[in-house]
Design an enzyme around this catalytic site. Structure first.
Site, PDB file in Angstrom:
ATOM      1  CG  ASN A 218      -0.138  -0.082   2.519  1.00  0.00           C
ATOM      2  OD1 ASN A 218       0.604   0.837   2.841  1.00  0.00           O
ATOM      3  ND2 ASN A 218      -0.255  -1.184   3.246  1.00  0.00           N
ATOM      4  CB  ALA A 282       2.898  -0.411  10.614  1.00  0.00           C
ATOM      5  CE  LYS A 296       9.426 -11.456 -14.052  1.00  0.00           C
ATOM      6  NZ  LYS A 296      10.066 -10.893 -15.227  1.00  0.00           N
TER       7      LYS A 296
END
Ligand SMILES: Cc1cc2nc3c(=O)[nH]c(=O)nc-3n(C[C@H](O)[C@H](O)[C@H](O)COP(=O)(O)O)c2cc1C
Length: 406
Positions: A218, A282, A296
């Site tokens: 975020n 946080a 990946k």
């Protein structure tokens, strides 16, 4: 020594403060033009006194240009009694760098030049930054002089370990200008009512990795947590910050860096018993990938990608369960709707003492901005809710004023 400006408004306690800066003949004087720039940038005023020896290390004209006024030296030590007038003018007297020689003189009350006379005459807080070769610093006479000054209520900022101008590495380095500025602000803070208190702050986002190169997160910058941490430090608290992957100015703090919500929970568990106040600022990710892909994830032949997420632990609720008597827990609620009602529900469910409700959808509020609007909601329904709006660092000062006084 007098505590300066007790009546200063908390929100503007840094503005327009009067800093008397004494510079002595150490090599670290080369950093002082940078400090004068920061003082001016902070909308504070500086009067500068140089010893004769300091003039060999930093050009008076450079300092005059940056300060926007003349500097003082023994040439002006005359019947106009500048040593008295300057110290009466000042909110704080800072000697940086302070040589072994000047330190000894101030400790023993020797007033044989303008700078040391001003130090002996000062009634405002005196803040000294010794800087010298490590053997000069370790010398018994220097250490005795430091002890005398500490006993007299002078604040001494220990030099740090590092590369010294004399070519060796050791304890004797003066802090950098931005760090000196923080110490000046701490000395100028109107109250130090959190001295002896321990504050644990979590700050920033968490990163929940899906594969080695991608994560869910975020936009939290850690600014609100950092502001709460710094404001507690200014008031004298010992501060530990558990930070997600963001840069935090860690001067004066112990910082533990973590990446994921699970790591943050672990770090909080390890440190929570230590703290008198725990501030959960946080923005912890609510979800993480159910399985981490060790290689990946490739895009070829995949028009759509479905991620399965699982819920992260609720750190604030866990801390609420571990809460010991007398410990104060302060949580944040980032909401986009029904801000107050949602925040109150969290306050009760997580066993918090206060919640700071944050409408992250509002203009100039929430993530990654320097400003915020927060509603402080106490658990005790007999205490009033308050709304704070402005710079995050000013809000943090106001929040502590409320929490500490209550
Ligand atoms: C090149 C050079 C660098 C010096 N650096 C320091 C220093 O970093 N710290 C210190 O205590 N003295 C240092 N000294 C010694 C001081 O300059 C000396 O003690 C002087 O008398 C200090 O005068 P003041 O305290 O009135 O400024 C240095 C001397 C020289 C020649």
């Amino acid at each position: 020594m007098k505590t300066s400006l007790k009546q200063t408004q908390m929100s503007n306690w840094k503005e327009g403060r009067k800093i008397l800066l004494g510079v002595t003949g150490g090599i670290a004087a080369y950093k002082i033009p940078g400090l004068v720039r920061l003082i001016k940038k902070s909308n504070c005023e500086a009067e500068i006194i140089l010893t004769n020896s300091a003039r060999n290390f930093v050009a008076p004209m450079a300092l005059e240009t940056l300060a926007g006024r003349g500097v003082w030296s023994d040439e002006n030590f005359d019947a106009s009694i500048p040593h008295i007038k300057l110290t009466q003018w000042a909110d704080v007297f800072v000697i940086a760098p302070c040589t072994a020689n000047s330190l000894a003189k101030v400790a023993r009350g020797i007033a044989d030049n303008l700078l040391t006379s001003a130090a002996v005459a000062a009634t405002c807080p005196l803040l000294i930054f010794p800087a010298m070769n490590e053997n000069m610093y370790a010398n018994k006479a220097t250490q005795e002089n430091i002890k005398i000054l500490l006993d007299h209520g002078v604040k001494i900022i220990e030099p740090s370990d590092g590369a010294l101008a004399c070519g060796v590495s050791g304890k004797g380095r003066m802090p950098e200008p931005d760090e000196i500025m923080l110490e000046i602000f701490k000395a100028l803070h109107p109250v130090h009512d959190m001295t002896g208190k321990k504050v644990l702050v979590t700050a920033g986002p968490t990163h929940e990795y899906l594969d080695p190169v991608r994560f869910i997160s975020n936009p939290s910058s850690g600014k609100m947590g950092a502001a709460m941490a710094r404001a507690a430090w200014y008031r004298g608290a010992e501060v530990k910050v558990i930070a997600g992957p963001v840069e935090i100015n860690s001067y004066g703090f112990d910082v533990v860096h973590v990446t994921s919500a699970s790591e943050m929970l672990e770090a909080v568990r390890e440190n929570s018993a230590w703290a008198d106040y725990i501030v959960k600022a946080a923005a912890v990710g609510d979800y993480r990938a159910r399985s981490f892909e060790p290689q990946k994830i490739k895009r070829e032949h995949k028009e759509f990608l479905t991620l399965e997420l699982e819920r992260n632990p609720d750190i604030a609720a866990e801390v609420g369960k571990l809460k010991r008597p007398g410990q104060i827990l302060i949580g944040f609620a980032a909401e986009t709707q029904n801000v107050s009602a949602n925040a109150r529900e969290k306050l009760a469910r997580k066993n918090l003492d206060y919640i700071l409700a944050n409408d992250v959808a509002a203009e100039g509020s929430g993530f990654a901005t320097d400003t915020n609007t927060l509603r402080l909601i106490p658990k005790d329904i007999n205490k009033a809710e308050k709304i704070f709006s402005g710079l995050k660092e000013d809000i943090a000062c106001e929040v502590w004023s409320d929490v500490v006084s209550l």
